[in-house]
Design a protein around this motif. Structure first.
Motif, PDB file in Angstrom:
ATOM      1  N   VAL A 168       0.842  -1.200   0.000  1.00 48.08           N
ATOM      2  CA  VAL A 168       0.000   0.000   0.000  1.00 48.08           C
ATOM      3  C   VAL A 168       0.878   1.251   0.000  1.00 48.08           C
ATOM      4  O   VAL A 168       0.611   2.213  -0.724  1.00 48.08           O
ATOM      5  CB  VAL A 168      -0.970  -0.009   1.198  1.00 48.08           C
ATOM      6  CG1 VAL A 168      -1.769   1.285   1.251  1.00 48.08           C
ATOM      7  CG2 VAL A 168      -1.919  -1.197   1.106  1.00 48.08           C
ATOM      8  N   SER A 169       1.965   1.240   0.788  1.00 44.78           N
ATOM      9  CA  SER A 169       2.851   2.412   0.851  1.00 44.78           C
ATOM     10  C   SER A 169       3.499   2.680  -0.494  1.00 44.78           C
ATOM     11  O   SER A 169       3.591   3.835  -0.932  1.00 44.78           O
ATOM     12  CB  SER A 169       3.958   2.198   1.884  1.00 44.78           C
ATOM     13  OG  SER A 169       3.423   1.901   3.137  1.00 44.78           O
ATOM     14  N   ILE A 170       3.968   1.622  -1.141  1.00 42.39           N
ATOM     15  CA  ILE A 170       4.652   1.800  -2.425  1.00 42.39           C
ATOM     16  C   ILE A 170       3.697   2.364  -3.473  1.00 42.39           C
ATOM     17  O   ILE A 170       3.998   3.339  -4.164  1.00 42.39           O
ATOM     18  CB  ILE A 170       5.275   0.463  -2.900  1.00 42.39           C
ATOM     19  CG1 ILE A 170       6.478   0.119  -2.012  1.00 42.39           C
ATOM     20  CG2 ILE A 170       5.694   0.552  -4.357  1.00 42.39           C
ATOM     21  CD1 ILE A 170       7.053  -1.261  -2.246  1.00 42.39           C
ATOM     22  N   VAL A 171       2.497   1.771  -3.539  1.00 40.50           N
ATOM     23  CA  VAL A 171       1.538   2.238  -4.546  1.00 40.50           C
ATOM     24  C   VAL A 171       1.132   3.680  -4.242  1.00 40.50           C
ATOM     25  O   VAL A 171       1.092   4.540  -5.133  1.00 40.50           O
ATOM     26  CB  VAL A 171       0.294   1.314  -4.575  1.00 40.50           C
ATOM     27  CG1 VAL A 171      -0.792   1.918  -5.469  1.00 40.50           C
ATOM     28  CG2 VAL A 171       0.678  -0.074  -5.058  1.00 40.50           C
ATOM     29  N   GLN A 172       0.876   3.969  -2.956  1.00 39.27           N
ATOM     30  CA  GLN A 172       0.462   5.321  -2.591  1.00 39.27           C
ATOM     31  C   GLN A 172       1.557   6.345  -2.909  1.00 39.27           C
ATOM     32  O   GLN A 172       1.287   7.396  -3.495  1.00 39.27           O
ATOM     33  CB  GLN A 172       0.130   5.366  -1.110  1.00 39.27           C
ATOM     34  CG  GLN A 172      -0.365   6.718  -0.664  1.00 39.27           C
ATOM     35  CD  GLN A 172      -0.535   6.771   0.832  1.00 39.27           C
ATOM     36  OE1 GLN A 172       0.433   6.667   1.574  1.00 39.27           O
ATOM     37  NE2 GLN A 172      -1.769   6.893   1.278  1.00 39.27           N
ATOM     38  N   THR A 173       2.799   6.034  -2.524  1.00 38.81           N
ATOM     39  CA  THR A 173       3.901   6.963  -2.771  1.00 38.81           C
ATOM     40  C   THR A 173       4.106   7.173  -4.273  1.00 38.81           C
ATOM     41  O   THR A 173       4.295   8.307  -4.726  1.00 38.81           O
ATOM     42  CB  THR A 173       5.196   6.429  -2.128  1.00 38.81           C
ATOM     43  OG1 THR A 173       4.933   6.199  -0.740  1.00 38.81           O
ATOM     44  CG2 THR A 173       6.336   7.405  -2.263  1.00 38.81           C
ATOM     45  N   ALA A 174       4.021   6.096  -5.035  1.00 44.74           N
ATOM     46  CA  ALA A 174       4.190   6.216  -6.483  1.00 44.74           C
ATOM     47  C   ALA A 174       3.100   7.109  -7.065  1.00 44.74           C
ATOM     48  O   ALA A 174       3.381   7.981  -7.905  1.00 44.74           O
ATOM     49  CB  ALA A 174       4.145   4.831  -7.131  1.00 44.74           C
TER      50      ALA A 174
END
Lengths: 288, 298
Positions: free
Chosen positions: A136-142
């Protein structure tokens, strides 16, 4: 006297138990499905930073921060200056708030107790949580970076060193947030109160840590309070990665303080681990 | 003490062996010196009112709680120290909860099946409890009875040798209870040992090979359902109208009493009623009146 011993059947079962890592992956996929189906989580954890980014960039369109900074070329546009803070906030939401709330709810509604009765190892349960938080963090940050770049023309760093900094701040921030979330999940007295207990903590930290206002413009005592907590350092670390080097002059110390940032985040990570391991319970407090 | 327990791998070793089990919550003695032995392959019912200590005992046996004193062996191990391999051999259906609301029946059953070394086919067990139509439904959309059947599926998908059912049919309609009972019987036929707590007498009577009646954390009767119903023998109630007032006698020899009554009344005996106490009467007597000295020391 009945002695504690494993029977032959137990030994046989032992040999054919599925591996903890494989189950951690299975848990990750289940956790992700739960997360995206939970409307509250999707709005207040996943979408919130994107919405805030869009609002801030739109409202402060054309304004700059630090126009007096030498070499900053007439200041840094608001959208660019606030992006790192919003990225840090997103990490805190997807790690700390997400786990503190979801584990409190799972403890309260009996999910944890049900899992405890199965041969699922605790390691796999936590691997599932970590996997979910990371994804979730990776997708959100991207998405945040893409939104800033495409909709608001925020320039991205083009040297590997900056992205290296970005990576370690991201990993350390996510890890600290996740273990602190596990530890904090024991604070709410019930699943229903979890959101009400966790959200204010997160909101107050956002305001005092320089996410919504430039950190240098906050009163000194507020800066001191914020400096105890990880979000201030995550935001500063992200600024060091995403802003031009001259912007370091806008920091309170006048430098990026990488060693101190890493030190504070590591300290919280260790503290979270110790407290989390000691306080984690599979059952509600009122359940014996 | 019998020494059979000293060789736990023999088929004759009991599934559950409880000796002198005690557990208190503050001043309340929830389990007060319980002794029970459950053999492999039997359906063992623990029958008693709310607060009799059924759930506490079940939670100690399934490793959720630690006893204050006494010895407990479940599948040859101490539940409070048993690990993953032991947990893969038991199934636990606790009292109802509303967790995991956003996942579908099929997702949950498939997920839980992965935790066990020799699990049943997820689709087959979903069929078994009659949830095939609901397989794709998120659990928040299930009725109370369907939800309970999901609990059972999650308890049996790992092919447990020993299944704990804590008040499994609370809130079921009569038809759902009947189909649940036949499911439990099928599990027993497949070799599963079943520990069933219930406060429904008919459930214990229908399902159990043996029934322990518990009150205040103690066993007050332990027998087969037939054996329990024999407790009703010799206590027949005869009631008749004796010139305007209803008289009642409890006797071991009802026929003799009726013969006397026939002598006194040349025609019909007015208001004659002869009644054997039902198993329910016996049960209520066992668990109801405090201070009765029954077979708690057996």
């Amino acid at each position: 006297m009945i002695q504690r011993r494993l029977t032959q059947e137990t030994a046989r079962a032992e040999a054919s138990l599925p591996g903890a890592l494989r189950l951690g992956l299975a848990r990750t996929s289940l956790e992700l499905r739960q997360f995206v189906r939970e409307r509250d989580a999707m709005i207040f954890i996943f979408a919130y930073p994107l919405i805030m980014m869009a609002i801030f960039a739109t409202v402060f369109d054309g304004q700059v921060v630090g126009s007096d900074v030498p070499g900053a070329d007439g200041g840094i546009p608001y959208a660019q200056y606030f992006l790192p803070g919003i990225v840090a906030t997103g990490i805190m939401l997807t790690s700390f708030q997400s786990l503190a709330t979801s584990i409190a709810v799972e403890r309260d509604d009996g999910t944890l107790k049900r899992l405890r009765a199965t041969p699922l190892p605790a390691t796999s349960y936590f691997l599932g949580k970590v996997g979910q938080v990371l994804m979730v963090s990776i997708v959100q940050t991207a998405l945040l970076l893409a939104l800033a770049r495409l909709a608001f023309d925020v320039p991205m760093p083009d040297d590997a060193a900056a992205w290296g900094t970005f990576a370690w701040v991201f990993v350390l921030g996510t890890a600290a947030g996740a273990v602190l979330g596990v530890a904090f999940s024991s604070v709410p007295r019930s699943g229903r109160s979890a959101g009400a207990v966790v959200t204010p903590v997160v909101l107050v930290l956002q305001f005092v840590s320089g996410v919504f206002f430039p950190f240098f413009s906050l009163p000194g005592w507020m800066q001191s309070v914020a400096s105890v907590f990880p979000l201030r350092w995550m935001a500063q670390g992200m600024r060091s990665a995403l802003l031009p080097p001259e912007a370091a002059a806008l920091e309170v110390a006048g430098t990026w303080q990488h060693a101190l940032t890493a030190g504070v985040l590591l300290a919280w990570l260790v503290l979270g681990l110790i407290v989390g391991v000691r306080t984690f319970r599979w059952r509600r407090r009122d359940d014996g | 003490m019998p020494t059979a327990a000293s060789s736990p791998t023999r088929p004759s070793a009991p599934a559950i062996d409880i000796r002198g089990l005690r557990k208190a919550y503050g001043p309340k003695q929830a389990v007060d010196g319980l002794d029970l032995r459950v053999e492999r392959g039997e359906i063992f019912a623990v029958l008693g009112p709310n607060g009799a200590g059924k759930t506490t005992t079940t939670e100690i046996l399934s490793g959720f709680r630690v006893a204050d004193s006494g010895e407990v062996s479940v599948l040859g191990a101490d539940p409070s120290h048993a690990g993953r391999a032991w947990r893969s051999r038991i199934g636990v259906v606790l009292q109802s909860t509303d967790d995991l609301a956003e996942l579908t029946v099929a997702e949950l059953v498939r997920q839980f099946a992965r935790y066990y070394p020799h699990s049943r086919d997820p689709d087959e067990v979903i069929d078994l409890v009659g949830l095939r139509d609901k397989a794709g439904v998120r659990t928040r959309g299930l009725s109370g009875g369907q939800r309970r059947r999901l609990d059972v599926v999650l308890g049996i998908v790992g092919r447990p040798e020993l299944l704990f059912l804590d008040e499994p049919t609370t809130g079921f309609d009569p038809q759902a209870r009947r189909s649940f009972w036949s499911l439990v019987r099928d599990l027993r036929v497949a070799g599963t040992t079943i520990w069933l707590t219930t406060h429904y007498l008919d459930e214990a009577e229908q399902l159990a090979d043996r029934v322990a009646v518990v009150r205040d954390g103690k066993v007050v009767a332990l027998d087969t359902p037939e054996g329990l119903s024999r407790l009703t023998a010799g206590r027949t109630q005869v009631r008749w109208d004796d010139g305007g007032t209803v008289r009642e006698e409890v006797t071991e020899r009802p026929t003799a009493l009726v013969r006397d009554l026939m002598r006194d009344h040349p025609g019909e005996v007015p208001g004659l009623e002869i009644r054997r106490p039902s198993l329910e009467d016996v049960y209520l007597e066992l668990v109801g009146a405090p201070g009765q000295d029954s077979e708690e020391d057996r």
